[in-house]
Design a protein around this motif. Sequence first.
Motif, PDB file in Angstrom:
ATOM      1  N   GLU A  43     -16.399  72.570  20.016  1.00 58.50           N
ATOM      2  CA  GLU A  43     -16.069  74.099  20.158  1.00 58.50           C
ATOM      3  C   GLU A  43     -15.267  74.580  20.945  1.00 58.50           C
ATOM      4  N   SER A  44     -14.697  73.865  22.116  1.00 55.98           N
ATOM      5  CA  SER A  44     -13.703  74.276  22.879  1.00 55.98           C
ATOM      6  C   SER A  44     -12.454  74.620  22.064  1.00 55.98           C
ATOM      7  N   GLY A  45     -11.733  75.379  22.751  1.00 47.63           N
ATOM      8  CA  GLY A  45     -10.531  75.962  21.792  1.00 47.63           C
ATOM      9  C   GLY A  45      -9.259  74.962  22.211  1.00 47.63           C
ATOM     10  N   PRO A  46      -8.106  75.536  21.679  1.00 45.64           N
ATOM     11  CA  PRO A  46      -7.017  74.382  22.059  1.00 45.64           C
ATOM     12  C   PRO A  46      -6.413  74.378  23.338  1.00 45.64           C
ATOM     13  N   ASP A  47      -5.795  73.443  24.030  1.00 46.08           N
ATOM     14  CA  ASP A  47      -5.222  73.472  25.162  1.00 46.08           C
ATOM     15  C   ASP A  47      -3.944  74.110  24.997  1.00 46.08           C
ATOM     16  N   THR A  48      -3.760  75.532  25.675  1.00 44.23           N
ATOM     17  CA  THR A  48      -2.543  76.131  25.630  1.00 44.23           C
ATOM     18  C   THR A  48      -2.111  76.532  27.072  1.00 44.23           C
ATOM     19  N   SER A  49      -2.488  75.495  27.977  1.00 46.80           N
ATOM     20  CA  SER A  49      -1.802  75.683  29.177  1.00 46.80           C
ATOM     21  C   SER A  49      -0.333  75.402  29.228  1.00 46.80           C
ATOM     22  N   PRO A  50       0.593  75.947  30.242  1.00 44.36           N
ATOM     23  CA  PRO A  50       1.942  76.019  30.206  1.00 44.36           C
ATOM     24  C   PRO A  50       2.231  74.296  30.183  1.00 44.36           C
ATOM     25  N   ASP A  51       1.545  73.605  31.027  1.00 44.73           N
ATOM     26  CA  ASP A  51       1.836  72.220  31.182  1.00 44.73           C
ATOM     27  C   ASP A  51       1.446  71.049  30.278  1.00 44.73           C
ATOM     28  N   SER A  52       0.604  71.770  29.284  1.00 44.21           N
ATOM     29  CA  SER A  52       0.157  70.820  28.308  1.00 44.21           C
ATOM     30  C   SER A  52       1.093  70.148  27.191  1.00 44.21           C
ATOM     31  N   SER A  53       2.503  70.665  27.218  1.00 43.15           N
ATOM     32  CA  SER A  53       3.548  70.117  26.250  1.00 43.15           C
ATOM     33  C   SER A  53       4.773  70.138  26.830  1.00 43.15           C
ATOM     34  N   PRO A  54       5.722  69.360  26.554  1.00 36.83           N
ATOM     35  CA  PRO A  54       7.128  69.245  27.062  1.00 36.83           C
ATOM     36  C   PRO A  54       7.935  70.673  26.786  1.00 36.83           C
ATOM     37  N   LEU A 172      -8.877  81.281  13.881  1.00 40.05           N
ATOM     38  CA  LEU A 172     -10.391  80.530  13.944  1.00 40.05           C
ATOM     39  C   LEU A 172     -10.200  79.328  15.090  1.00 40.05           C
ATOM     40  N   ALA A 173      -9.167  78.563  15.359  1.00 35.75           N
ATOM     41  CA  ALA A 173      -9.264  77.779  16.322  1.00 35.75           C
ATOM     42  C   ALA A 173      -9.081  78.113  17.636  1.00 35.75           C
ATOM     43  N   GLY A 174      -8.853  79.548  17.732  1.00 38.46           N
ATOM     44  CA  GLY A 174      -8.953  79.942  19.160  1.00 38.46           C
ATOM     45  C   GLY A 174      -7.577  80.481  19.998  1.00 38.46           C
ATOM     46  N   PHE A 175      -6.462  80.202  19.077  1.00 39.18           N
ATOM     47  CA  PHE A 175      -5.110  80.305  19.718  1.00 39.18           C
ATOM     48  C   PHE A 175      -4.746  81.749  20.208  1.00 39.18           C
ATOM     49  N   PRO A 176      -4.371  82.043  21.263  1.00 37.37           N
ATOM     50  CA  PRO A 176      -4.223  83.326  21.898  1.00 37.37           C
ATOM     51  C   PRO A 176      -3.109  84.202  21.225  1.00 37.37           C
ATOM     52  N   ARG A 177      -2.014  83.464  20.603  1.00 37.72           N
ATOM     53  CA  ARG A 177      -0.912  83.987  20.109  1.00 37.72           C
ATOM     54  C   ARG A 177      -0.763  83.238  18.777  1.00 37.72           C
ATOM     55  N   VAL A 178      -0.698  84.049  17.561  1.00 38.15           N
ATOM     56  CA  VAL A 178      -0.763  83.426  16.240  1.00 38.15           C
ATOM     57  C   VAL A 178       0.284  83.924  15.233  1.00 38.15           C
ATOM     58  N   GLY A 179       1.347  84.403  16.108  1.00 39.90           N
ATOM     59  CA  GLY A 179       2.554  84.390  15.126  1.00 39.90           C
ATOM     60  C   GLY A 179       3.123  83.156  14.694  1.00 39.90           C
ATOM     61  N   ARG A 234     -11.312  69.046  14.776  1.00 37.66           N
ATOM     62  CA  ARG A 234     -12.072  68.725  16.068  1.00 37.66           C
ATOM     63  C   ARG A 234     -12.986  69.591  16.490  1.00 37.66           C
ATOM     64  N   GLN A 235     -12.762  71.103  16.335  1.00 38.02           N
ATOM     65  CA  GLN A 235     -13.814  72.115  16.717  1.00 38.02           C
ATOM     66  C   GLN A 235     -14.907  72.225  15.807  1.00 38.02           C
ATOM     67  N   GLY A 236     -14.989  71.443  14.703  1.00 36.45           N
ATOM     68  CA  GLY A 236     -16.045  71.536  13.646  1.00 36.45           C
ATOM     69  C   GLY A 236     -15.787  72.877  12.898  1.00 36.45           C
ATOM     70  N   LYS A 237     -14.765  73.495  12.753  1.00 34.04           N
ATOM     71  CA  LYS A 237     -14.623  74.710  12.051  1.00 34.04           C
ATOM     72  C   LYS A 237     -13.786  74.529  10.902  1.00 34.04           C
ATOM     73  N   LEU A 390     -21.288  85.496  21.269  1.00 32.34           N
ATOM     74  CA  LEU A 390     -21.287  84.352  20.251  1.00 32.34           C
ATOM     75  C   LEU A 390     -19.801  84.099  19.826  1.00 32.34           C
ATOM     76  N   ALA A 391     -18.806  85.106  19.785  1.00 33.88           N
ATOM     77  CA  ALA A 391     -17.342  84.910  19.669  1.00 33.88           C
ATOM     78  C   ALA A 391     -16.667  84.294  20.694  1.00 33.88           C
ATOM     79  N   GLU A 392     -17.087  84.566  21.915  1.00 34.49           N
ATOM     80  CA  GLU A 392     -16.651  83.746  23.262  1.00 34.49           C
ATOM     81  C   GLU A 392     -17.140  82.340  23.297  1.00 34.49           C
ATOM     82  N   GLN A 393     -18.267  82.232  22.705  1.00 38.02           N
ATOM     83  CA  GLN A 393     -18.986  80.826  22.652  1.00 38.02           C
ATOM     84  C   GLN A 393     -18.175  79.935  21.613  1.00 38.02           C
ATOM     85  N   VAL A 394     -17.767  80.386  20.470  1.00 34.26           N
ATOM     86  CA  VAL A 394     -17.168  79.541  19.647  1.00 34.26           C
ATOM     87  C   VAL A 394     -15.631  79.807  19.502  1.00 34.26           C
ATOM     88  N   ASN A 395     -15.365  80.660  20.448  1.00 36.62           N
ATOM     89  CA  ASN A 395     -13.778  80.613  20.763  1.00 36.62           C
ATOM     90  C   ASN A 395     -13.055  81.227  19.611  1.00 36.62           C
TER      91      ASN A 395
END
Length: 453
Positions: A43-54, A172-179, A234-237, A390-395
């Motif tokens: 149920e965890s969201g995608p890794d969107t930290s700045p250092d997670s991709s080139p 639904l996957a919890g991305f903070p920016r969806v444009g 992966r998130q079961g969604k 609940l929304a926070e829990q399922v991200n």
Amino acid sequence: MTDAQDTAADSSLRTTGGAPPDDGGSSVTGAPDPEASPDSNPESGPDTSPDSSPEPIPLLEPREGIPPVIADEDSLARMIAAFAAGSGPVAVDAERASGYRYGQRAYLVQLRREGAGTALIDPVACPDLSGLGEALSGVEWVLHAATQDLPCLREIGMIPTRLFDTELAGRLAGFPRVGLGAMVEGVLGFVLEKGHSAVDWSTRPLPEPWLRYAALDVELLVDLRDALEKELDRQGKLAWAQQEFDAIASAPPPEPRKDPWRRTSGMHKVRRRRQLAVVRELWQTRDRIAQRRDVSPGKVLSDAAIVEAALSLPVNAHALAALNGFGHRMGRRQLEQWQAAVERAKALTDAQLPQPGQPVTGPPPPRAWADKDPVAAARLSAARAAVSALAEQVNMPQENLIAPDTVRRVCWEPPVSADRESVAAALAGYGARAWQVEQVTPVLVSALAEKGA
């Protein structure tokens, strides 16, 4: 790193020019080993930290170049045959001329499918695309923010039976920016140039930079779809998302909005019924002119000018000309036209004047609940807190977990017996999907029981 970001990390998928892979296939690699990641919570969201991709790479050119715009029936027939023979999902996008033209018709349609490449269609020259819609019947259409494009696509005969909405998938996957640009960059590692998103797409001929932009908008849409599907799985969604997509695809066209003039910006300043009548007359006059001239209503007369005239109730065209929005650049004939609309509103009988508010078909505004029904207000407060948790829990955003209006309706008139079965039936009756009913029912039952439903 998530499955959805494997694409960005795989250097073999990039070329020196920033173009996507040449094979035309999906650029998503296999799923990572769950044991290799410290966070394997489905149920965890995608890794969107700045250092997670080139560092992302600019996407500069479509992989096969900019295709010629299809503007005749023979070219359209060849394109339909090619796309019918293609394989896999089809990426679909449409460009409108919002802010420039009347209505929301499509002025360019873009598609891409494996085996067929990219196509750009001029729906002004080819206004009937029902043959293309039929050729793609049963094929999954990939759109970004599907509900924005589906109405104008429906007008030209393109109606999907299956779809995948990459914007909704991102929510639904919890991305903070969806444009689209943010999703392509965060998930696939490429940067889309978005400088032409608000241009006048009714321009003919369309400039080459605009066509390049339009082609690139569908270049990686299927790749994004594949990556998001893996992330949702992966998130079961994934099953949740499919229910949402099915609901969009099967939804009937929206009913025409009642009293659209009430959506005039600044209407909150207009209190008296006579003033409301002026807004209505000016809005309807503006709409007729805009439709006849095929221009955006805001280019005919601004909302601010309409509200200004309604508040002032000018006595003649000279007084009207002194108001903001009717200045010196407006000709005498135009001023008399608008003043005539004001006079029509002034001449109405009291019985003909619009009411100050639209009829309320559901619960009253939440701010009024404490006075009208304190118990219901307490129920709503408890339910909102429970849904938020609940929304926070399922991200995911609360409004995607369950429509706020649905929560209000259940809290205003809860089932006689606020048990799981009754609450679930109420949610389903208000249009909640099965996955939403399953997730939300337990927390609503608890909230209703806590506050004495």
